[in-house]
Write an enzyme that holds these catalytic residues in place. Structure first.
Site, PDB file in Angstrom:
ATOM      1  N   ASP A  20     -36.787 -20.578-137.697  1.00 37.99           N
ATOM      2  CA  ASP A  20     -37.687 -19.696-136.968  1.00 37.99           C
ATOM      3  C   ASP A  20     -38.765 -19.309-137.956  1.00 37.99           C
ATOM      4  O   ASP A  20     -38.472 -18.854-139.069  1.00 37.99           O
ATOM      5  CB  ASP A  20     -36.959 -18.465-136.436  1.00 37.99           C
ATOM      6  CG  ASP A  20     -37.772 -17.762-135.359  1.00 37.99           C
ATOM      7  OD1 ASP A  20     -38.190 -18.443-134.396  1.00 37.99           O
ATOM      8  OD2 ASP A  20     -38.002 -16.547-135.470  1.00 37.99           O
ATOM      9  N   HIS A  75     -43.837 -23.183-146.188  1.00 36.35           N
ATOM     10  CA  HIS A  75     -42.741 -22.252-145.979  1.00 36.35           C
ATOM     11  C   HIS A  75     -41.503 -22.972-145.451  1.00 36.35           C
ATOM     12  O   HIS A  75     -40.392 -22.719-145.908  1.00 36.35           O
ATOM     13  CB  HIS A  75     -43.172 -21.164-144.996  1.00 36.35           C
ATOM     14  CG  HIS A  75     -43.724 -21.688-143.701  1.00 36.35           C
ATOM     15  ND1 HIS A  75     -44.768 -22.573-143.646  1.00 36.35           N
ATOM     16  CD2 HIS A  75     -43.357 -21.476-142.410  1.00 36.35           C
ATOM     17  CE1 HIS A  75     -45.035 -22.863-142.383  1.00 36.35           C
ATOM     18  NE2 HIS A  75     -44.190 -22.225-141.619  1.00 36.35           N
TER      19      HIS A  75
END
Length: 217
Positions: A69, A200
């Site tokens: 997520d 990320h």
């Protein structure tokens, strides 16, 4: 070893395969193993939502499952859009609308204050092969969550044709060697290898590698 990606997103599948293929791991979509799980993302953090998705697909498939997520955090906006990044403009996955809304909200913010970062929580859920399957759901034996961040800033106009989401608006602080000092690249102007090296998601998935390697042993 086969690991199921708890996602229907082909972009994420490509990134995951690029990162994990060197570990001898075959990454497949949930649809490839006959699983179609709709997970309500009721968590209030990236970590909670990634675990919800990984657990659900692991329980349904009986295979190790990875989920992530991730989203954009803009400092001047109080860390928004955050977990609402994919549906910031209302419709989930409408990248043009999300980008347009973000630019409008930052229109009067000076360049120096347009700092932001992408954050990703990557979760690995592992089934308990020795436990009985109850109600069609496999028991979990372990779970791991890792975090990765990519700091940068938001431009005033989109640049680049690669990537997805907010990539055309985001200039990472870390740049590939080919980037000119006066023209840093957006995430959407980088190729897959350049982006994965600093992203990320790349950082979070790489941090999961020890847990994945433990499965291989």
């Amino acid at each position: 070893m086969k690991v199921v990606l708890a996602s229907k997103n082909q972009h994420k599948l490509v990134e995951m395969r690029d990162i994990l293929s060197a570990q001898g791991v075959e990454v497949v979509l949930e649809s490839d193993v006959g699983v179609d799980v709709e997970v309500e993302e009721t968590g209030t953090t990236f970590e909670e939502n990634s675990l919800l998705k990984a657990r659900a697909v692991m329980e349904a498939s009986g295979l190790p499952a990875i989920a992530d997520d991730s989203g954009l955090i803009v400092d001047v906006m109080g860390n928004a859009p955050g977990i609402l990044s994919a549906r910031w403009a209302g419709e989930h996955g409408n990248d043009p609308a999300n980008n347009a809304l973000l630019l409008a909200q930052l229109s009067d913010i000076p360049d120096a204050a347009r700092t932001a970062r992408f954050r990703c929580a990557a979760a690995l859920a592992v089934p308990d092969s020795a436990a009985p399957v109850a109600g069609g759901r496999h028991a979990i034996v372990s779970e791991t969550v890792e975090i990765g961040e990519m700091p940068g800033r938001i431009l005033r106009a989109a640049r680049g044709e690669h990537g997805f989401g907010y990539d055309p608006l985001f200039v990472p602080d870390d740049q590939p060697e080919r980037a000119a000092a006066d023209h840093p690249l957006t995430s959407a102007e980088m190729d897959a290898a350049e982006k994965n090296a600093i992203s990320h998601r790349g950082k979070a998935i790489k941090a999961l590698v020890p847990a994945v390697e433990a499965l291989l042993r």
